[in-house]
Structure formats: C-alpha cells, structure tokens
Design an enzyme around this catalytic site. Sequence first.
Site, PDB file in Angstrom:
ATOM      1  CE  LYS A 107      18.489   8.089  -6.955  1.00  0.00           C
ATOM      2  NZ  LYS A 107      19.206   7.843  -5.713  1.00  0.00           N
ATOM      3  CE  LYS A 120      15.578  13.500  -3.822  1.00  0.00           C
ATOM      4  NZ  LYS A 120      16.411  13.141  -2.722  1.00  0.00           N
ATOM      5  CE  LYS A 139      23.524  11.734  -0.096  1.00  0.00           C
ATOM      6  NZ  LYS A 139      23.059  10.390  -0.204  1.00  0.00           N
TER       7      LYS A 139
HETATM    8  P1  ATP Z   1      20.078  11.715  -4.115  1.00  0.00           P
HETATM    9  O1  ATP Z   1      19.478  13.073  -3.902  1.00  0.00           O
HETATM   10  O2  ATP Z   1      21.442  11.748  -4.693  1.00  0.00           O
HETATM   11  O3  ATP Z   1      19.153  10.744  -4.732  1.00  0.00           O
HETATM   12  P2  ATP Z   1      19.381  11.437  -1.499  1.00  0.00           P
HETATM   13  O4  ATP Z   1      20.034  12.555  -0.764  1.00  0.00           O
HETATM   14  O5  ATP Z   1      17.950  11.491  -1.831  1.00  0.00           O
HETATM   15  O6  ATP Z   1      20.303  11.147  -2.699  1.00  0.00           O
HETATM   16  P3  ATP Z   1      19.869   9.640   0.642  1.00  0.00           P
HETATM   17  O7  ATP Z   1      21.143  10.281   1.004  1.00  0.00           O
HETATM   18  O8  ATP Z   1      19.895   8.174   0.764  1.00  0.00           O
HETATM   19  O9  ATP Z   1      19.474  10.023  -0.806  1.00  0.00           O
HETATM   20  O10 ATP Z   1      18.715  10.253   1.527  1.00  0.00           O
HETATM   21  C1  ATP Z   1      18.846  10.246   2.889  1.00  0.00           C
HETATM   22  C2  ATP Z   1      17.611  10.779   3.561  1.00  0.00           C
HETATM   23  O11 ATP Z   1      17.463  12.166   3.263  1.00  0.00           O
HETATM   24  C3  ATP Z   1      16.325  10.095   3.107  1.00  0.00           C
HETATM   25  O12 ATP Z   1      15.490   9.919   4.243  1.00  0.00           O
HETATM   26  C4  ATP Z   1      15.715  11.087   2.158  1.00  0.00           C
HETATM   27  O13 ATP Z   1      14.317  10.981   2.119  1.00  0.00           O
HETATM   28  C5  ATP Z   1      16.150  12.407   2.779  1.00  0.00           C
HETATM   29  N1  ATP Z   1      16.215  13.470   1.776  1.00  0.00           N
HETATM   30  C6  ATP Z   1      16.989  13.473   0.667  1.00  0.00           C
HETATM   31  N2  ATP Z   1      16.799  14.606  -0.027  1.00  0.00           N
HETATM   32  C7  ATP Z   1      15.882  15.338   0.656  1.00  0.00           C
HETATM   33  C8  ATP Z   1      15.268  16.617   0.450  1.00  0.00           C
HETATM   34  N3  ATP Z   1      15.572  17.363  -0.607  1.00  0.00           N
HETATM   35  N4  ATP Z   1      14.373  17.063   1.355  1.00  0.00           N
HETATM   36  C9  ATP Z   1      14.061  16.299   2.449  1.00  0.00           C
HETATM   37  N5  ATP Z   1      14.603  15.092   2.699  1.00  0.00           N
HETATM   38  C10 ATP Z   1      15.502  14.607   1.819  1.00  0.00           C
END
Ligand code: ATP
Length: 338
Positions: free
Chosen positions: A117, A201, A204
Amino acid sequence: MTGYKGPERVLSGIQPSGGMHLGNYLGAIRKFVDLQTEMDCFYCVVDMHAITVWQDPAKLRAQTFHIAAAYLAAGIDPKVATIFHQSAVAAHAELAWIFNCVARLGWLDRMTQFKDKAGKDKERASVGLYTYPTLMASDILVYKATHVPVGDDQKQHLELARDVAGKFNRDFSAPDFFPLPEPLIKGPGARIMSLRDGTAKMSKSDPSDQATIYLTDDADAILKKIKKAKTDPEPLPSEIAGLSGRPEAANLVGIYAALSGKSDEDVLREFGGSGFGRFKPALADIVVEKIAPIGDRMRRLEEDPSYLRDVLISGAQKAGATAEATVRDVKEIVGFVV
Ligand code: ATP
Ligand code: LTN
C-alpha cells in the site's frame, strides 16, 4: 489456543474505503452471517483503519453506512450480533497505543500489506498505515476475540495479533489474559481474484471498474463484467490439475463453486470440455441469483441513513461496555493509576 479460559468470541472488521465487492462477501461477510448463531459476534466498520490512506470526509460517512448496509443485507441480525463503527469505541485506540509499545519495529517492518500500500515512496505514507496492524490487534483483543473470520490477505496481520497477545501475556506475567486469536480463513472464496488479472486480488481500489463485481451491481452490469472477464482460448478442463497455469479460469471456477456450494471438482465435472461461451452465462446466472438480492436490500437500507446510524450507535454502546472492561484491566496490569 493455550490455556485461555474465556468464552469463544468472534470479531472482524471491514474498511469503509470503497464499494463492497464479491471478494469481501465470499472471503468475509458470508462467514460473518454463518458464525452469528454459533458464537458471540462483533462486526466492526473500521473507519479509523480507512483513514490510514486519504478519505474524502464527505464520502467516508456514506461509505461507513454502505458497509453497515452490506452487513444487514447479507443477513447479519443486529439483535444477534453486534454491529458498530470503530471510532465510536475509544477503547480500540487506547489499547492500540499500549500495543504500539508491545509490538517490535521488526515485526511491523515485515508486513507485506504496508509495502504494497505504501508503494515506492514509503517516506510519504502515513504513520497510521505503518502501525495499522497494532490497531487491528487491538480491535480483536479488546473483545478477547478467539476467532477472526477474514480473507487470505489478512493472514500475516492475524499472526501479528497473536504475537502481540503472547508478548503482552509474557511481559506482564499475565498468562492467558489475552487469547491467541485463531484466523478463520479456509473455505471456498478465501481469495477471489480480479476479473481482469487472475494473479491480482479482487479489490475495492482496483482502477478498472471491470475488474470487480460490486454487491450493488445490477444484473446487467454483472452479466457484462463476466462476459468481458479475461480468459484463455482453451475449454475448461475436466480435472483440477488442468487449471494450473490458468489463473483466470481457476478464479471463475472458484467463484462458481463458492456461490453454488459445490466443490471445484464438481464444477469441472459439469463444465469440463465446455468453452467459456457456455460457462460464462451459467456463472453470470448464479452471481445474479446470489448477489443481486443483497444489492437490492443494500440500496433500500442506504436510503435510510438514520436507521443505519441507530444500528451503529446502539451497537457501539454494547461493544463499548465489553471493550472498556478490558482496557480497565489492561491499565491495572500495565501499572497505570486507575
Ligand atoms: P482493498 O482491496 O481496497 O485493499 P479490501 O477489500 O482488501 O480493500 P477490506 O474491505 O478491509 O479490504 O476487507 C474486508 C474483508 O474482505 C477482509 O476480511 C479481507 O480479507 C476480505 N477480502 C478482501 N478482498 C478479498 C478477496 N479478493 N477475496 C477474498 N476475501 C477478500
Ligand atoms: N485489516 C483488515 C480490516 C480489519 C480487520 C480488523 C479484520 C481491521 N481490523 C480486525 C479483522 C479483524 C483489512 O484490511 N481487510
């Protein structure tokens, strides 16, 4: 979990930093829903984590309501589980400071999410982004949570939370004061990948709107994104081994499996030998069937922010009582005058 004798408890959190997507649903929220009837559950909207990178204040509040709406729309019952926002329970920040004095610089230096990040110019990253994992340890341990449902990307942060708990217990000769929280990661959907790049991955913060299926996408948008999803020219294999070296195909099969409750093997038994021309419409159907109703409920809930605010505030009052009791004990243990 060593000799910890307290009750089993769940805590997890999601950052209000953008739109909720299929990865968040399959990796996290769906597990939250299942766990609420098994254990005492705390589900947090981690707004203090979100501001470790710049958030437009005008959007942050709406994004906080968006996560709360997703929790409710997916089936979390605020009478059963506690839904609240992190900034409303000051005990998280208080314990995080103490954890900043327990965790070692070397531990934080190893965190790969900070490196990802912060990017190349880490001198310009916020101090909060660096100490993010000690606040996360505090979110979990202020409730003495024993189980933490998260996606695969949070594994390293969970290990750090366990290290902080263990070191605190040892340093202050308070064996088993904090539990060593167990990550709940396994299961289909722990790592959903981008529709544009099977090695990245689903996120968002992906600059391409086509890479991510948002929970509020309508049927038409879902169909278009899946039709355009990157694939290769080969038909689907009949066995798992045939997915190796084909990350995009593996991801789409994984999404179908996670949403249908079937194994990857079963999906390949059904679609092996078919091209994406047959598989993609079937995948779009199941995504629409499972996700569109959640999106509809979210949209309706987001029209009533005062209801969402009430849910968060009353959740914060409940959460605060538990969290403050932990901080009181911690202050005593550390030697503060209480
Ligand atoms: P960013 O992708 O912008 O870093 P994020 O979506 O990873 O944000 P959070 O919204 O805080 O961050 O994640 C919320 C939950 O969703 C966490 O438990 C994270 O591990 C899960 N998560 C996020 N992206 C994925 C994915 N692509 N597949 C499975 N689980 C996910
Ligand atoms: N770091 C997590 C969000 C998060 C969290 C938590 C998850 C903050 N505090 C406590 C589980 C438990 C993320 O970026 N997905």
